[in-house]
Design a protein around this motif. Sequence first.
Motif, mmCIF file in Angstrom:
data_model
loop_
_atom_site.group_PDB
_atom_site.id
_atom_site.type_symbol
_atom_site.label_atom_id
_atom_site.label_comp_id
_atom_site.label_asym_id
_atom_site.label_seq_id
_atom_site.Cartn_x
_atom_site.Cartn_y
_atom_site.Cartn_z
ATOM 1 N N ARG A 2 0.911 -1.252 -0.149
ATOM 2 C CA ARG A 2 0.134 0.028 -0.251
ATOM 3 C C ARG A 2 0.891 1.197 0.114
ATOM 4 O O ARG A 2 0.556 2.144 -0.618
ATOM 5 N N ARG A 3 1.495 1.192 0.410
ATOM 6 C CA ARG A 3 2.583 2.202 0.960
ATOM 7 C C ARG A 3 3.365 2.696 -0.790
ATOM 8 O O ARG A 3 3.735 3.904 -0.949
ATOM 9 N N PHE A 41 0.443 3.833 -2.813
ATOM 10 C CA PHE A 41 0.531 5.469 -2.018
ATOM 11 C C PHE A 41 1.603 6.460 -2.771
ATOM 12 O O PHE A 41 1.448 7.522 -3.133
#
Lengths: 347, 410, 390
Positions: free
Chosen positions: B2-3, B6
Amino acid sequence: MATATTAPQRQFDPIWRVRARLLRRGALESWAMFRESKIGLTGLAVIAIFFVAGFVIHPVLWGGPTLPEWFPIAGGQKLWAPLWDGKIYDPILGRPLVWSEEHETYIFTDFPAPPSLRHWLGTDPYGRDILSQILHGIQAAFVLGIFAALITVFIGTTIGAIAAYYGGFVDTFFMRLADIILLFPLIAFLIVLSGLMQMDFWSLAIVLGIYGGFGSITIVLKSQALAIKVKPYIEAARVAGGGHGHIIFRHIIPNILPLSFLYMMFTVTSAIFSEAVLSFFGLVDIKMSWGLMINITRDAGYLGATNMMQFWWLWMPAGLCITFLCAAFYLVGRGLDEIVNPRLRAR
Amino acid sequence: MRRYLFKRLVQIVVTLYLYLTLVFFILQAMPGDYSQIYIDNPQLTREAREQLIRDLGLDKPIEEQYFTYLRNFVIGQWGMSFAHGRPVWDIIVERFPRTALLFITATLIAFYLGFLLGKLIAWRRGRMIEYTSTVVGITFYTAFTPMLALLLVWIFAIQLTDWTGLKLFPIANFLDMDKWQLVNLGPHGSNVIFGYMLATLGALAAFIFAYWWLCHRFIHRPGVRFGALLGGYAAVFLLAGYLWVAVEPLAQCWPAFQKYGGRICNWQLAVDILHHMILPVTVVTLISFGGTMLLMRNSMLETIREDYIMAAKAKGLSEKTVRDDHAARNALLPVVTSFVLSLALAIDGGIITETLFSWPGMGLTLLNSVQEQDFPLAIAALVFTGVFALIAHLVADILYAYLDPRIRYE
Amino acid sequence: MTIATAAHKAPMLEVQDLTMHYFTRKGEVKAVDDVTFTLYKGEALGLVGESGCGKTSIAITLLRLLPENALFKKGHVFFYRPYDPQKAQRYIGFPVKIVQNGNEAYTGRLREVRSDAQLLLQARTNGRFQEIPVQVDPKAHFGVDLIALDEPRLQEIRWKGISMIFQAAMNALNPVYKVGDQIAEAINTHTPGQPPDQVREKIAQLFQLVGIDPAMIDRYPHEYSGGMKQRAIIAMALSCDPDLIIADEPTTALDVIVQDKILREMRVIQKKLNMSMIYISHDIAVIAEVSDKIGVMYAGKMVEVARCETIFQRPVHPYTKALMSAFPSIKGERRKLESMPGEPPDLIKPPLGCRFHPRCPYATEQCAKEDPAFKPQHEEHFAACWHPLS
């Protein structure tokens, strides 16, 4: 071992000679490796053929450069007697007239004329000699490609070295810029740009050079420069009191220059290709080029799906020349790639 | 993961912003603003001209113009086309899906073809196949696109028709007017059919992936899994065919969708569009597969020197398993990353191809608008092409994250 | 020649005159030259030598994992298993060697398996190829020449017969697959048709054996620490119950404590499963700890092979002696450490005669001219030297 024992006798050599020797040795080693790359050699051979055709055969046919008016001997004349009559074979202004024995005068014939003894590759829809146009196109392609590539190398190495040396915001800014350029379709940009400003040969070369210079080349050269930045001799230069400019231009740039010449080859390919496409769409103000030859053919209606093969000499020589020259520079680039990138070496 | 995603998303938004800014300032830097053409109309009175300058906001300071430009971009106020007299946004919404379909199809085929050939030529290094494929790949990669396109048209649309006596491939265009004139579908009828076609293709693609994933997740016996996949796919394709051919609910909910004299059905119109797509797709595929192939070859050559490849061989796995499951799987990662490079190239190729095939997508729109001095449309098309490239970049990033467990399980 | 001396033991691997060179831009690198040794069942052989002397090249030649530029010159590698007529059928047409009753050995191309107790070999006698029938007793050992095998038959032997622990264990795991899946892949290839649960159970057992938490089965290599990767590689090497494991620098990348622990565990596992091992290391201390027999290599040549104690107490080759004195003795008497003069030779143009002679304190003219033969010096002790030390 060997150099250690012989060094004392040579230690008084001037620095330029040492440098020249190093350069020569490096060049010979690179050439020995390049020679093993078949595709690289093929590319080089094709480039050589084009070069000879454009810069040796063409001047011979045209009688070399015209001497300036003030020149004491034969001022304002050609260097030697041209083999080609400029009135007939001029690629742009060639006269579309043919001498008729019957009428004892110049007459119009049907254009475009198919290949004949007089016009080896036939004539274009205005009666101009295709071969002459092709030869002229070689010069245009080389000048444009090399000029754009030199700008690219100049910008790319400078930006790459500066981004690596200073890091931080400068680095981020140029890398994001390179991202945009990398992601972005060049032809689309050039098409819109050509609508906004009148693009001629030199401005196109400059735009292509700048575009390449801020593009992917900076990313590659920056990473190379980063590897050099941490080398002990950079630290040594800094300790010895070398300024930023000195370190960048005397130490970093000479080290990343070989790699930038590799990318120069790819810029040449893309420059020749882009020019051809833009000329094909008729968006560049240019006297004669391969792309324009095809554009003329298309505008005159000889490039329809049904009749294009009937008038093959109008577009095929130019199209093949673009393809081969682009491919040749690309192949040389790939051959160099195998030298620069040790992981691709066969053994 | 997710990081990572993002981070990439933020990066892309920043890149998009920089891109828009760059375009704005390039336009500002141009000698003679394009709006001059509009304003310098000699038929305008002095008052009308000043009114126009006020309306266009040209009297405002440059920062304000810049912010207006950004705001208008975000809310989709992209101006009016000079030549079409319609909002630019409408034109782009109409044209973009056509380009997207052409481009996505060609890119997927080209990527797979390049992957497959690159894998093989690296594995059989030094053999005949390496030289042949390298030469063919580079030839297509560097071939002058218009010439390649024209030659293909000549071979497939002209010569093949002569030899077989059948009209196998259309020369150009998006659809066959003779066929479509039999149906009264209104001014934008082709868009409607095309919209349903896209929806069907999208649904099919989504189903293929989802069902494949489900089968691999829950069925472990290879034979059963194969049967389930085959059955499922056959059923859904039959269902899609049935919906298009036999059922006319689509026709009922859209008045324009009525058969005209029973001579032409909806599915025939859809097939007509697909039929026109074959040659352009082939051209874009040919010009873009070479890049992927050469990238894959290099990546593969680097990968097969890794220790885990030797370990895989030592384990007694068959050559095919070592090549496909170990070497190619890892070599794919850098290829997906560098794929972005060939995306821009493929879009360029797409523009040229669309022009030559008169395929009314973004590329043709771009070129025509420049030739017609229709700058709002030209610039919007350019900006949108950039946005599309960015989106494609993001997709490549997501794919990469999915393929590399080191990022997936960060 | 070597089989006869150890009549009571079962042979495992017999390497004869193995020669393998690498082709490079500068010339042929003579990485492995005329290497001969024999390994018996349950025995651990340690190969030592300076880096670049061809140890790893031997390992990858045995499994035929050679890079593209490797040129296999000559030699045989016989890999022995107990004779089984059914299995022997698979090797019809390939060179085999049958060893029975201690010292009787037959070499030749296998023509036919006539009955459970009779084989037909095609062998060269008096310059002519002849078919000779061989009576096989059920306890015979059947050796296949790994160098001559084709790819499918070799794949059967890889990992199931001979597995390997790689030098760079960190990179020997494929980063995109779960470690458990990579082990399962080996098991499924060699014993197909096992239910997944059973394979998983087996992997969990292996993980426990080498000291990793079985919960790590579903993790990716990048989630493992260096020591765990090393253990996972060992577990993978054990996964198909091989007869022989080649451990190439198995612990070099690890710190000393972990190194010692893993070596001890490997020794225990080896004894427990009665496997044969070949340890390859430049570190004689590591080799001494785990091997029964030591082979000393120098510049692509095997210079001395003997039992562990013999090598330490009565080395025959001057290089062995020099190597021993370059390392501190673990338990023996205190002595001065000596470094060896000179550099290891360039393997593209190795010195004529004995390759060690430029650095050898005992070298004579003969050493510079003729290559000494690798021959028995004492019982179970071979060396190649013109002037043996004892």
